[in-house]
Design an enzyme around this catalytic site. Structure first.
Site, mmCIF file in Angstrom:
data_model
loop_
_atom_site.group_PDB
_atom_site.id
_atom_site.type_symbol
_atom_site.label_atom_id
_atom_site.label_comp_id
_atom_site.label_asym_id
_atom_site.label_seq_id
_atom_site.Cartn_x
_atom_site.Cartn_y
_atom_site.Cartn_z
ATOM 1 N N LYS A 179 0.887 -1.179 0.000
ATOM 2 C CA LYS A 179 0.000 0.000 0.000
ATOM 3 C C LYS A 179 0.915 1.218 0.000
ATOM 4 O O LYS A 179 1.401 1.655 1.043
ATOM 5 C CB LYS A 179 -0.889 -0.022 1.244
ATOM 6 C CG LYS A 179 -2.206 0.735 1.131
ATOM 7 C CD LYS A 179 -2.118 2.182 0.682
ATOM 8 C CE LYS A 179 -1.717 3.132 1.778
ATOM 9 N NZ LYS A 179 -1.550 4.530 1.316
ATOM 10 N N GLU A 253 9.372 1.225 10.905
ATOM 11 C CA GLU A 253 10.493 2.152 10.643
ATOM 12 C C GLU A 253 9.892 3.544 10.687
ATOM 13 O O GLU A 253 9.162 3.944 9.779
ATOM 14 C CB GLU A 253 11.109 1.882 9.261
ATOM 15 C CG GLU A 253 11.694 0.487 9.097
ATOM 16 C CD GLU A 253 12.977 0.272 9.881
ATOM 17 O OE1 GLU A 253 13.625 1.266 10.255
ATOM 18 O OE2 GLU A 253 13.318 -0.886 10.129
ATOM 19 N N CYS A 287 13.983 10.487 6.695
ATOM 20 C CA CYS A 287 13.884 10.142 8.118
ATOM 21 C C CYS A 287 15.217 10.364 8.825
ATOM 22 O O CYS A 287 15.251 10.666 10.004
ATOM 23 C CB CYS A 287 13.409 8.712 8.272
ATOM 24 S SG CYS A 287 14.402 7.544 7.335
ATOM 25 N N GLU A 389 10.546 16.457 14.563
ATOM 26 C CA GLU A 389 11.018 16.182 13.203
ATOM 27 C C GLU A 389 10.368 17.194 12.257
ATOM 28 O O GLU A 389 9.142 17.236 12.133
ATOM 29 C CB GLU A 389 10.599 14.759 12.810
ATOM 30 C CG GLU A 389 11.050 14.360 11.423
ATOM 31 C CD GLU A 389 10.532 12.969 11.039
ATOM 32 O OE1 GLU A 389 9.337 12.694 11.252
ATOM 33 O OE2 GLU A 389 11.325 12.178 10.515
HETATM 34 P P1 TAP Z 1 2.567 8.635 7.398
HETATM 35 O O1 TAP Z 1 1.589 9.728 7.346
HETATM 36 O O2 TAP Z 1 2.756 7.902 8.671
HETATM 37 O O3 TAP Z 1 2.151 7.627 6.217
HETATM 38 C C1 TAP Z 1 2.914 6.485 5.918
HETATM 39 C C2 TAP Z 1 2.024 5.453 5.247
HETATM 40 O O4 TAP Z 1 1.021 5.037 6.166
HETATM 41 C C3 TAP Z 1 1.262 5.985 4.028
HETATM 42 O O5 TAP Z 1 1.145 4.971 3.073
HETATM 43 C C4 TAP Z 1 -0.094 6.306 4.623
HETATM 44 O O6 TAP Z 1 -1.101 6.308 3.649
HETATM 45 C C5 TAP Z 1 -0.264 5.145 5.575
HETATM 46 N N1 TAP Z 1 -1.246 5.337 6.639
HETATM 47 C C6 TAP Z 1 -1.758 6.481 7.132
HETATM 48 N N2 TAP Z 1 -2.667 6.211 8.105
HETATM 49 C C7 TAP Z 1 -2.722 4.856 8.228
HETATM 50 C C8 TAP Z 1 -3.453 3.965 9.056
HETATM 51 N N3 TAP Z 1 -4.343 4.396 9.970
HETATM 52 N N4 TAP Z 1 -3.260 2.638 8.928
HETATM 53 C C9 TAP Z 1 -2.371 2.170 8.014
HETATM 54 N N5 TAP Z 1 -1.669 2.972 7.185
HETATM 55 C C10 TAP Z 1 -1.819 4.303 7.301
HETATM 56 O O7 TAP Z 1 4.025 9.124 6.989
HETATM 57 P P2 TAP Z 1 4.439 10.039 5.767
HETATM 58 O O8 TAP Z 1 4.024 11.426 6.059
HETATM 59 O O9 TAP Z 1 3.990 9.408 4.498
HETATM 60 O O10 TAP Z 1 6.029 9.906 5.812
HETATM 61 C C11 TAP Z 1 6.832 10.688 6.598
HETATM 62 C C12 TAP Z 1 7.262 9.981 7.863
HETATM 63 O O11 TAP Z 1 7.877 8.735 7.543
HETATM 64 C C13 TAP Z 1 8.312 10.749 8.629
HETATM 65 O O12 TAP Z 1 8.012 10.736 9.998
HETATM 66 C C14 TAP Z 1 9.597 9.994 8.359
HETATM 67 O O13 TAP Z 1 10.585 10.130 9.343
HETATM 68 C C15 TAP Z 1 9.087 8.602 8.271
HETATM 69 N N6 TAP Z 1 10.040 7.772 7.536
HETATM 70 C C16 TAP Z 1 10.778 6.861 8.229
HETATM 71 C C17 TAP Z 1 11.732 6.106 7.561
HETATM 72 C C18 TAP Z 1 12.540 5.102 8.329
HETATM 73 S S1 TAP Z 1 13.402 4.021 7.492
HETATM 74 N N7 TAP Z 1 12.556 5.076 9.626
HETATM 75 C C19 TAP Z 1 11.941 6.288 6.200
HETATM 76 C C20 TAP Z 1 11.173 7.230 5.531
HETATM 77 C C21 TAP Z 1 10.213 7.969 6.214
HETATM 78 P P3 TAP Z 1 -1.530 7.726 2.936
HETATM 79 O O14 TAP Z 1 -0.368 8.191 2.172
HETATM 80 O O15 TAP Z 1 -2.646 7.352 2.077
HETATM 81 O O16 TAP Z 1 -1.904 8.619 4.069
#
Ligand code: TAP
Length: 489
Positions: A179, A253, A287, A389
């Site tokens: 997803k 992660e 991240c 962050e």
């Molecule tokens: P999120 O808002 O957490 O979204 C990540 C994924 O989760 C998306 O596919 C999102 O779908 C989905 N999602 C949202 N609500 C959900 C729920 N209730 N149940 C299941 N899935 C759900 O993060 P983001 O804004 O895309 O990414 C940024 C964050 O990712 C930052 O905090 C960053 O640090 C972290 N990150 C961490 C790493 C590692 S390796 N630690 C690497 C990259 C990024 P939608 O897009 O449809 O909302």
């Protein structure tokens, strides 16, 4: 080999080895550098989630039993197909994510590298024979693939963050339902297209698009999904952990709040170069981006001077028109708004602006989510830039007077993903690498993650690992087989 086109995957889901027209509503996907719609994704329905899970369960029974060599060959084939279509796949990524084309190409090639790495690892999954407390027994510890994996991924690295989960799952013998983020779904669908070409059986890989809170949540709650491999924010990661209705394997992660320490023994030019790369690459939407920098007071102003000049020299552009730009647009309105909010908060609380602070000027920047790389100095720990962050092109800097103070401020966070040190004194290096409470510590470099070593966070930055052998083991259950054979009893 036909190159996958956006128009062919728009509105499609990948279920049971086929691209099928999604039966739910449509969600627009926007090029964030231009504000233009590039396509639509299907909002997966509950019935389509069930169909994907059913297909993945059936495929798991086949895929988990094929010889490891067959899985290895498929992964190598996948890597070759992806590398051969690098330009086209990178264009898809840049159109939906905003990063410069050359960066996107680099990421696609890293995905191909992950395919080959896990292709090699697939044939090196060993069990163990462990000693017993009585003669006549043999204990075998065997590794068995977990089952159906639900992979939920964010928008900042649309290929690699899908790829690490996909490649490790395939190598282990798991099937997977991906997803991808709503903002960057097409890269995942383009990968699915290569999966078919690589001869991976139907149903082993599936891609469902739509809102995380609906489609991602449906995977989390589905009794037919055995493991969730999630990369994203700590808030959503915690929500997933709490909302799992049954016991399920999880790897999370999550977010970071990564510090860098520059000691008085550091090579200042190298530290400036490292800080510039890791604070602003991908517009700070990483991240492991450096959020906050602590610099030894005697070199504080010299470092700031060099850092401000280096940040100002970075080029920004539309990633398709300017493939070699250092920075593209941000991926959407939200991270840009958060960056502005953290900047305002720092300035109100007394920080000094030393670079950036606003959007670049010019007609090419008017419709996209652009912002200049921004540095604020003299920061205090109560500022959002130092304690949360930002996930944008903003970094806070502060001086320190002792190594103990620097380490304690660096560790003063609920996160534990990555930290950075620039120092040449061996004692300083040893002290800091021991004291920093992070899953990754990079010293005199800013590339904390390599394919061959485990990559994961501590505390609110997550549980589990990606990369390396450890990343593969996340997709196995261990089974202890205690056999009585009677010899020597
Ligand atoms: P999120 O808002 O957490 O979204 C990540 C994924 O989760 C998306 O596919 C999102 O779908 C989905 N999602 C949202 N609500 C959900 C729920 N209730 N149940 C299941 N899935 C759900 O993060 P983001 O804004 O895309 O990414 C940024 C964050 O990712 C930052 O905090 C960053 O640090 C972290 N990150 C961490 C790493 C590692 S390796 N630690 C690497 C990259 C990024 P939608 O897009 O449809 O909302």
């Amino acid at each position: 080999m036909p190159a996958v086109k956006l128009s062919q995957i728009s509105g499609k889901l990948f279920i049971g080895g086929q691209f099928v027209e999604g039966r739910g509503g449509r969600i627009d996907v926007i090029n964030p550098a231009r504000g233009e719609m590039i396509g639509q994704i299907a909002a997966t329905t509950a019935e389509e989630v069930d169909a994907a899970v059913e297909s993945a369960r059936a495929a798991f029974r086949v895929w988990s039993r094929v010889p490891a060599k067959v899985r290895a060959n498929a992964l190598h084939a996948l890597g070759e197909l992806i590398a051969a279509d690098v330009l086209n796949m990178a264009q898809i990524m840049t159109s939906e994510q905003g990063k410069p084309l050359n960066e996107a190409k680099g990421e696609i090639l890293k995905l191909a590298e992950a395919c080959h790495f896990y292709g090699e690892e697939a044939v090196r999954v060993f069990g163990e024979i462990v000693p017993n407390d009585q003669n006549g027994y043999q204990s075998q510890v065997v590794r068995e693939p977990i089952g159906v994996v639900g992979a939920i991924t964010p928008w900042n690295y649309p290929a690699e963050l899908v790829g690490w989960k996909l490649c490790a799952s395939l190598a282990a013998g798991c099937s997977i339902i991906i997803k991808p983020a709503e903002l960057t779904p097409f890269t995942a669908l383009a990968i699915a297209e290569k999966v078919s070409e690589a001869g991976i059986p139907a149903g082993v890989v599936n891609v469902l698009t739509g809102k995380g809170s609906i489609v991602g949540q449906a995977l989390v709650e589905h009794s037919g999904v055995d493991k969730i491999a999630f990369t994203g924010s700590s808030a959503v990661g915690l929500h997933i952990q709490r909302s799992c209705p049954s016991v399920k394997r999880l790897s999370l992660e999550l977010g970071g709040n990564c510090p860098m320490i520059v000691t008085k023994s550091a090579d200042i030019d190298a530290a400036v170069k490292g800080a510039t790369r890791r604070s602003f690459r991908n517009m700070g939407q990483i991240c492991i981006a450096i959020n906050r920098i602590y610099v030894a007071r005697p070199i504080y102003e010299t470092f700031l001077d060099g850092f401000a000049k280096a940040a100002d020299a970075l080029t920004i552009g539309d990633g398709l028109d300017n493939p070699a730009a250092d920075l593209g647009s941000m991926a959407s309105r939200d991270p840009l708004a958060k960056t502005r909010d953290h900047l305002d908060d720092a300035l109100v609380k007394g920080a000094r602006l030393v670079a950036g602070g606003n959007a670049p000027q010019g007609p090419e920047f008017e419709k996209g989510f652009f912002f200049r790389p921004t540095i604020v100095a003299d920061c205090t720990q109560d500022m959002k830039v130092m304690s949360e962050e930002t996930f944008g092109p903003l970094v806070g800097v502060a001086p320190f007077d002792s190594l103990e103070e620097a380490a304690s401020r660096a560790n003063d966070t609920p996160y534990g993903l990555a930290s950075y040190v620039y120092a040449r004194d061996l004692e300083e290096i040893y002290q800091l690498s021991a004291e920093l409470d992070y899953g990754n510590v990079a010293i005199n470099n800013v590339d904390a993650g390599i394919m061959n070593a485990p990559y994961g966070g501590r505390k609110q930055s997550g549980i589990g690992y990606e990369h390396g052998r450890e990343g593969l083991l996340e997709y196995f259950n261990f089974k202890h087989v205690r056999l009585f054979h009677g010899v020597g009893a």
